[in-house]
Scaffold this motif. Sequence first.
Motif, PDB file in Angstrom:
ATOM      1  N   LYS A 186       0.877  -1.528   0.119  1.00 35.52           N
ATOM      2  CA  LYS A 186       0.057   0.091   0.540  1.00 35.52           C
ATOM      3  C   LYS A 186       0.910   1.203   0.011  1.00 35.52           C
ATOM      4  CE  LYS A 186      -4.224  -1.874   2.171  1.00 35.52           C
ATOM      5  NZ  LYS A 186      -3.759  -3.338   2.783  1.00 35.52           N
ATOM      6  N   LEU A 187       1.889   0.766   0.134  1.00 39.12           N
ATOM      7  CA  LEU A 187       2.783   2.183   0.484  1.00 39.12           C
ATOM      8  C   LEU A 187       2.931   2.875  -1.319  1.00 39.12           C
ATOM      9  CD1 LEU A 187       5.971   1.112   2.253  1.00 39.12           C
ATOM     10  CD2 LEU A 187       3.609   3.054   2.584  1.00 39.12           C
ATOM     11  N   SER A 188       3.647   4.121  -1.589  1.00 39.91           N
ATOM     12  CA  SER A 188       3.823   4.461  -2.926  1.00 39.91           C
ATOM     13  C   SER A 188       5.267   4.053  -3.450  1.00 39.91           C
ATOM     14  CB  SER A 188       3.595   6.042  -2.889  1.00 39.91           C
ATOM     15  OG  SER A 188       5.006   6.238  -2.012  1.00 39.91           O
ATOM     16  N   PHE A 189       5.479   4.203  -4.908  1.00 42.86           N
ATOM     17  CA  PHE A 189       6.894   3.947  -5.641  1.00 42.86           C
ATOM     18  C   PHE A 189       7.672   4.462  -4.714  1.00 42.86           C
ATOM     19  CE2 PHE A 189       9.243   1.746  -7.942  1.00 42.86           C
ATOM     20  CZ  PHE A 189      10.942   3.189  -8.181  1.00 42.86           C
ATOM     21  N   GLY A 190       7.496   5.980  -4.601  1.00 44.00           N
ATOM     22  CA  GLY A 190       8.983   6.582  -3.890  1.00 44.00           C
ATOM     23  C   GLY A 190       8.889   6.530  -2.423  1.00 44.00           C
ATOM     24  N   GLN A 191       8.074   5.869  -1.490  1.00 38.01           N
ATOM     25  CA  GLN A 191       7.669   5.057  -0.114  1.00 38.01           C
ATOM     26  C   GLN A 191       8.552   3.764   0.218  1.00 38.01           C
ATOM     27  OE1 GLN A 191       4.263   5.162   1.039  1.00 38.01           O
ATOM     28  NE2 GLN A 191       3.882   7.484   2.483  1.00 38.01           N
ATOM     29  N   ARG A 192       8.260   3.092  -0.771  1.00 45.48           N
ATOM     30  CA  ARG A 192       8.852   2.070  -1.164  1.00 45.48           C
ATOM     31  C   ARG A 192      10.994   2.092  -1.246  1.00 45.48           C
ATOM     32  NH1 ARG A 192       5.349  -3.332  -3.062  1.00 45.48           N
ATOM     33  NH2 ARG A 192       7.599  -4.222  -3.207  1.00 45.48           N
ATOM     34  N   ARG A 193      11.023   2.479  -1.699  1.00 50.16           N
ATOM     35  CA  ARG A 193      12.226   2.973  -2.226  1.00 50.16           C
ATOM     36  C   ARG A 193      12.641   4.268  -0.702  1.00 50.16           C
ATOM     37  NH1 ARG A 193      14.181   1.649  -7.290  1.00 50.16           N
ATOM     38  NH2 ARG A 193      16.053   2.962  -6.677  1.00 50.16           N
ATOM     39  N   ARG A 194      11.614   4.125   0.007  1.00 48.63           N
ATOM     40  CA  ARG A 194      12.446   5.189   0.715  1.00 48.63           C
ATOM     41  C   ARG A 194      13.032   4.064   2.028  1.00 48.63           C
ATOM     42  NH1 ARG A 194      10.714  10.904   3.195  1.00 48.63           N
ATOM     43  NH2 ARG A 194      10.473  11.983   1.135  1.00 48.63           N
ATOM     44  N   ILE A 219      12.081  15.970  -3.981  1.00 54.53           N
ATOM     45  CA  ILE A 219      13.369  16.562  -3.881  1.00 54.53           C
ATOM     46  C   ILE A 219      13.383  16.083  -2.265  1.00 54.53           C
ATOM     47  CG2 ILE A 219      14.537  18.539  -3.920  1.00 54.53           C
ATOM     48  CD1 ILE A 219      12.005  19.498  -5.870  1.00 54.53           C
ATOM     49  N   GLN A 220      13.021  16.086  -1.319  1.00 58.16           N
ATOM     50  CA  GLN A 220      13.207  16.516   0.518  1.00 58.16           C
ATOM     51  C   GLN A 220      13.978  14.558  -0.087  1.00 58.16           C
ATOM     52  OE1 GLN A 220      10.017  16.987  -0.271  1.00 58.16           O
ATOM     53  NE2 GLN A 220       9.072  17.772   1.146  1.00 58.16           N
ATOM     54  N   GLY A 221      13.494  13.769  -0.349  1.00 55.22           N
ATOM     55  CA  GLY A 221      13.744  12.015  -0.574  1.00 55.22           C
ATOM     56  C   GLY A 221      15.207  12.369  -0.661  1.00 55.22           C
ATOM     57  N   ARG A 222      15.852  13.057  -1.668  1.00 50.40           N
ATOM     58  CA  ARG A 222      16.369  12.756  -3.051  1.00 50.40           C
ATOM     59  C   ARG A 222      17.788  13.582  -1.826  1.00 50.40           C
ATOM     60  NH1 ARG A 222      18.648  14.393  -8.968  1.00 50.40           N
ATOM     61  NH2 ARG A 222      20.792  14.454  -8.413  1.00 50.40           N
ATOM     62  N   THR A 223      17.340  14.495  -1.578  1.00 51.52           N
ATOM     63  CA  THR A 223      18.006  15.408  -0.242  1.00 51.52           C
ATOM     64  C   THR A 223      18.656  14.688   0.547  1.00 51.52           C
ATOM     65  OG1 THR A 223      16.729  17.548  -0.855  1.00 51.52           O
ATOM     66  CG2 THR A 223      18.685  17.529   1.065  1.00 51.52           C
ATOM     67  N   LEU A 224      17.684  13.882   1.286  1.00 52.57           N
ATOM     68  CA  LEU A 224      18.342  12.727   2.382  1.00 52.57           C
ATOM     69  C   LEU A 224      18.468  11.637   2.362  1.00 52.57           C
ATOM     70  CD1 LEU A 224      17.146  12.283   5.503  1.00 52.57           C
ATOM     71  CD2 LEU A 224      14.663  10.703   4.217  1.00 52.57           C
ATOM     72  N   ILE A 225      19.059  11.474   1.067  1.00 50.48           N
ATOM     73  CA  ILE A 225      20.031  10.206   0.275  1.00 50.48           C
ATOM     74  C   ILE A 225      20.683  10.926   0.211  1.00 50.48           C
ATOM     75  CG2 ILE A 225      19.717   9.306  -1.280  1.00 50.48           C
ATOM     76  CD1 ILE A 225      16.647   8.675  -1.525  1.00 50.48           C
ATOM     77  N   GLU A 226      20.791  11.815  -0.415  1.00 50.46           N
ATOM     78  CA  GLU A 226      22.424  12.558  -0.127  1.00 50.46           C
ATOM     79  C   GLU A 226      22.794  13.125   0.323  1.00 50.46           C
ATOM     80  OE1 GLU A 226      22.372  15.649  -2.956  1.00 50.46           O
ATOM     81  OE2 GLU A 226      21.436  15.471  -4.829  1.00 50.46           O
ATOM     82  N   GLN A 227      22.720  12.956   1.978  1.00 49.46           N
ATOM     83  CA  GLN A 227      23.073  13.241   2.603  1.00 49.46           C
ATOM     84  C   GLN A 227      23.819  12.411   3.462  1.00 49.46           C
ATOM     85  OE1 GLN A 227      19.757  14.987   5.526  1.00 49.46           O
ATOM     86  NE2 GLN A 227      20.305  17.649   4.898  1.00 49.46           N
ATOM     87  N   ILE A 228      22.764  11.225   3.656  1.00 45.44           N
ATOM     88  CA  ILE A 228      22.691   9.665   4.044  1.00 45.44           C
ATOM     89  C   ILE A 228      24.092   9.656   3.120  1.00 45.44           C
ATOM     90  CG2 ILE A 228      22.302   7.421   4.367  1.00 45.44           C
ATOM     91  CD1 ILE A 228      19.268   8.863   4.183  1.00 45.44           C
TER      92      ILE A 228
END
Lengths: 261, 222, 277
Positions: A186-194, A219-228
């Motif tokens: 039930k999660l969206s594609f982006g949520q599954r990637r996260r 975009i927030q997810g991208r920034t988060l992944i870059e930080q990590i």
Amino acid sequence: MVLLNSPYCKIILNEPLRLANWWANIPSISFSIVALYITALNLLSDISSTSIAPILSAHELRCVRGERCLFDGVGFSLSAGQCLHLLGSNGSGKTSLLRIIAGINRPQSGDVQWRASSIFDDPANRLKYFSAVAYLGHKDGLKDELTATENLSFYRRLENASNQTLIDQDLARMGILEHAEISANKLSFGQRRRLAFARLLHADFRLWILDEPFTGVDIQGRTLIEQICNQHLASGGIIILTNHQSLATSLFAQHIKQLRL
Amino acid sequence: MNNTFILFCQREWQLLFRNTSNLVQPLCFFVIIALLFPFSLPLENELLQRIGGGIIWVSAVLAILMSLESMFRADFNDGALEQWLIHPRSLPLAMLAKVFAHWCATGLILALFSPILCLAFRIPAEQIWVLFLGLIIGTPSLSLIGAIGAALTVTLHRGGVLLAIIILPLYIPILIFGAGMITQSYSGAAIYSQLYALLAILALAITLAPFAIAGALRTTIE
Amino acid sequence: MNILSSIWKAVSRGFHRLGSPREFYTISNYLTPVFGALFLVLSLIGSYYALFVAPADYQQGDSYRILFVHVPSAWLSLFIYVVMASAAAIGLVWRMKMAFVVAICSAPIGAAFTSLALATGSLWGAPIWGTWWEWDARLTSELILLFLYFGVMALYYAFEERRTAERAMAVLAVVGVVIVPIIHFSVEWWSSLHQGATVFREGGPAMPPSMLTPLIYMALGFTFFYGYILFLRARNMVLSNERKSKWVRALLQPQTLQPQGLPSKILQAESGKEGTQ
């Protein structure tokens, strides 16, 4: 006794150096010189192993799919804190190369070496390599019927690192804590990637292999992944990733090496 | 607990029991196939008794075959299979756990339900016990050998019929001994030779099949 | 010891030489006609002995003579299965391409011999048993073996990628060879339950030499036939698999010449281009 008699100790203890039997000091002097030399070597090799010598290297990789040769003679070497950005048009074999490096596929010829030992020919090294590598491919490895927490906790338990508070912390960091008890389909594609990415947090994988990590993420997810990723590189990890857009503006741009297929 | 076997078992059980149709479908298939035979064959009661055991065995084999197809497919489709291939944990042990959990949801339930089906065939009480014993011992071997075939055909789109062609010849010994047990006990003889043969096949399957399954998965996922 | 070790070295060198497709092709250039000739000679001698020299059976008369085709094909069907499984195992362990080629080329030949054994068995059974099929232990084992061959071939041709197909087929062949003795044992036990009135003696070591000699000749002849057909198929498969490599192109190029011949400079330029690609 040798140490106590050595000239260094005497200098430290402020005792007068007695040169009457000066040749009696030779063993202690030589011992101290050798000890200092070995310590210096260790220090130097520690420095070199963490920053200069390549940890992961590939030599003359050749991949054949069907009757087509996708790529030939591909090689690179990465040391701690470096990131490899694979570039190439669609169908140029980027995913195949990632899978070969991850150890899922075997190349037609060529070798991948982890700490100067082959991952294909050396079974002991292969096991060590598999403990150190994390692969996030196109398919995220999440089961539809299980909830986000259950998915993550399975992978944590596989790595002997099961801790419920850490799991909640990581889900919160990835921004999906409120969906923790929802089944993954039930999660969206982006949520599954996260959620798939949450596997990498608080785990001691040295090498991260990420196949298009920014696809489908906002975009927030991208920034988060870059930080990590930046944190991981700063602590001595290695990342190999593919991405269609340039990473020149990302947080870790200065650590990136490019390889075009 | 972080033991590989228990970890994978628990996960498979979580997955299978979360959706109860996974448990009910093989059972329904088993019952329907078995009940087709009285319709298609001119059977008197006596004959029904004598061939009922064989019919139930064939239905169990077909029901397990049907459920094998989906054993690895879901894991392959969502990428979990690849993760296991590059994990330092022992893949054969993980596969043994997966097949065991799968057997609990298919073969075990079929074997537990078989006495009820025996009533439909009017099989006497003595043979009901023999049939149950045979199924309990034979169905794990069926799951293990079938899992090898499932691992070989997991990447193919229409793997179902190919799976049947590959696996059914390998099932024939188990079928012979299992159904032979019932025929033998119907004529009053002792069933020990078939029982030991089934146990021997089970021992061989438990020790060798996990490695064959792991090898087949590494071969085809490449 | 030195002689032994040098023999062992020569054998293993030969083994590894055969493992290269190009070496195999060169060696089979000589071996294939040899095998074909041996097959012809041995089968003709064997057939002559079988049809004219061997005495008629006191029970079955002359109709037993189909034994001289039935028994060798049954032997060969089992022999080919073992060869196929061994080649598959060698290919999996040593990653030899030629081993996989041998395995997949043997499969249809084995299936053909199995069908021949089944057909001749039925033909033999019709006058003897009165029916075209009898659930005899050996005939049933042969039938299961036929399905095993079909399974191996079906699995190979189901994959698109050749490397995956070879290795999946090899795994199945190895698994099958482990189960074949179990199948044989279980079918023998099962058919002993069905003790019909028709337990015929197929003959064994108690055969008189006049019957044994043509049997051996036919068996050897069939084996060389298998080798001959295997080499033909394997040569084709090697050419097809390696068609992008230089030695295959060099081999096939003379056939692409026009009868008048193109100017040599153009030919050299073409071959130069292909060589560097």
